[in-house]
Motif scaffolding. Structure first.
Motif, PDB file in Angstrom:
ATOM      1  N   VAL A  23      11.707  -1.182   3.977  1.00 45.22           N
ATOM      2  CA  VAL A  23      11.404  -2.624   4.378  1.00 45.22           C
ATOM      3  C   VAL A  23      10.129  -3.049   3.564  1.00 45.22           C
ATOM      4  O   VAL A  23       8.883  -2.540   3.637  1.00 45.22           O
ATOM      5  CB  VAL A  23      11.136  -2.806   5.711  1.00 45.22           C
ATOM      6  N   ILE A  31       7.198 -10.336   4.624  1.00 49.72           N
ATOM      7  CA  ILE A  31       8.336  -9.186   5.409  1.00 49.72           C
ATOM      8  C   ILE A  31       9.613 -10.127   5.558  1.00 49.72           C
ATOM      9  O   ILE A  31       9.680 -11.447   5.641  1.00 49.72           O
ATOM     10  CB  ILE A  31       7.801  -9.162   6.915  1.00 49.72           C
ATOM     11  N   SER A  51       7.944   1.673   5.477  1.00 51.83           N
ATOM     12  CA  SER A  51       7.233   0.482   5.427  1.00 51.83           C
ATOM     13  C   SER A  51       5.798   0.893   5.547  1.00 51.83           C
ATOM     14  O   SER A  51       5.257   1.708   6.184  1.00 51.83           O
ATOM     15  CB  SER A  51       7.762  -0.311   6.504  1.00 51.83           C
ATOM     16  N   GLY A  75       4.848   5.539   6.645  1.00 49.38           N
ATOM     17  CA  GLY A  75       3.776   4.379   6.299  1.00 49.38           C
ATOM     18  C   GLY A  75       2.547   4.919   6.230  1.00 49.38           C
ATOM     19  O   GLY A  75       2.336   6.063   6.384  1.00 49.38           O
ATOM     20  N   ALA A 196      10.055  -1.385  -2.335  1.00 47.36           N
ATOM     21  CA  ALA A 196      11.152  -1.096  -1.379  1.00 47.36           C
ATOM     22  C   ALA A 196      12.506  -1.435  -1.853  1.00 47.36           C
ATOM     23  O   ALA A 196      13.375  -0.707  -1.500  1.00 47.36           O
ATOM     24  CB  ALA A 196      10.732  -1.936  -0.069  1.00 47.36           C
TER      25      ALA A 196
END
Length: 251
Positions: A23, A31, A51, A75, A196
């Motif tokens: 993401v 986002i 993410s 992350g 991503a």
């Protein structure tokens, strides 16, 4: 070649429980809010998310987190998300924290077909030596810890081996795009979004302004359409709805 989907729900309908997702975005900047909200409506659970961070309480990926739809997060930043910290420390959520630059390169490597690479980041720490808590028990003890990484010497310096990241799906947001999937990002939104998108086997992009193929200057395209499989055009209201994580103003 036409990758446009009618709705966000249609674009995400085949994401199954337990799927892995890359993401884009950083904090609340860039986002894919509309796609995240659609995933929440669909009810998909057991997600393994990659993410930079996991949104904030009540916004972004924080919505899925609060609903206990996320099982694992890879992350580099917890940020202001208190629910993220609570779930991690009580053993409800598995978390792999890695250096931010390493995360970026692992995503890029996944998108370019590089299986692994060596980096000096983390050498001499638990990142390379292993032992970082991935999951806790309810009473705060370490249930699952990170394994040690292979370390090699190059020209007298130590480097740790990091493996590339690929995911089942990727969700990203772009300022402009065309129906062939070519994307342009705006300023800070060009953070983790291109990386991503590269890492996802099926990448879904929500686009604030959708144009016809050929309208984008090829020299201005930040991500070519070969990395994007589905495109969702946002409404003007959706495109304008951009939340601010911390509002600061001049006197």
């Amino acid at each position: 070649m036409d990758k446009q989907m009618a709705t966000a729900d249609e674009a995400l309908a085949d994401i199954a429980d337990g799927a892995s997702l890359a993401v884009g975005g950083f904090g609340l900047a860039g986002i894919p809010d509309v796609l995240i909200e659609a995933l929440y409506r669909i009810g998909t659970t057991g997600l393994r998310v990659v993410s930079n961070n996991c949104g904030v309480d009540g916004s972004g990926l924080g919505i899925l987190l609060a609903a206990h739809r996320i099982a694992r997060v890879t992350g580099s930043y917890v940020g202001e998300n208190k629910e993220f910290a609570r779930q991690y420390l009580t053993g409800e959520l598995e978390v792999e924290l890695i250096p931010q630059g390493t995360l970026a390169e692992r995503l890029r490597a996944g998108g370019t077909g590089i299986p692994a690479f060596y980096t000096p980041a983390g050498v001499g720490t638990l990142v390379a030596e292993g032992g970082l808590p991935w999951r806790h028990t309810p009473d705060g003890k370490v249930a699952v810890a990170s394994p040690p990484k292979e370390v090699r010497q190059f020209d007298g310096r130590s480097y740790a081996l990091e493996h590339a990241i690929t995911t089942d799906f990727a969700l990203v947001r772009a300022a402009r795009g065309d129906r062939h999937g070519n994307l342009v990002f705006h300023r800070a939104a060009r953070n983790f979004n291109p990386l991503a998108a590269m890492a996802g086997r099926i990448t879904v992009a929500e686009v604030e302004e959708l144009v016809e193929p050929g309208e984008l200057d090829p020299d201005q395209v930040h991500l070519p359409g070969v990395f994007v499989q589905r495109v969702v055009e946002l409404t003007p209201a959706q495109a304008a709805d951009k939340k601010i994580e911390k509002r600061t103003v001049r006197r």
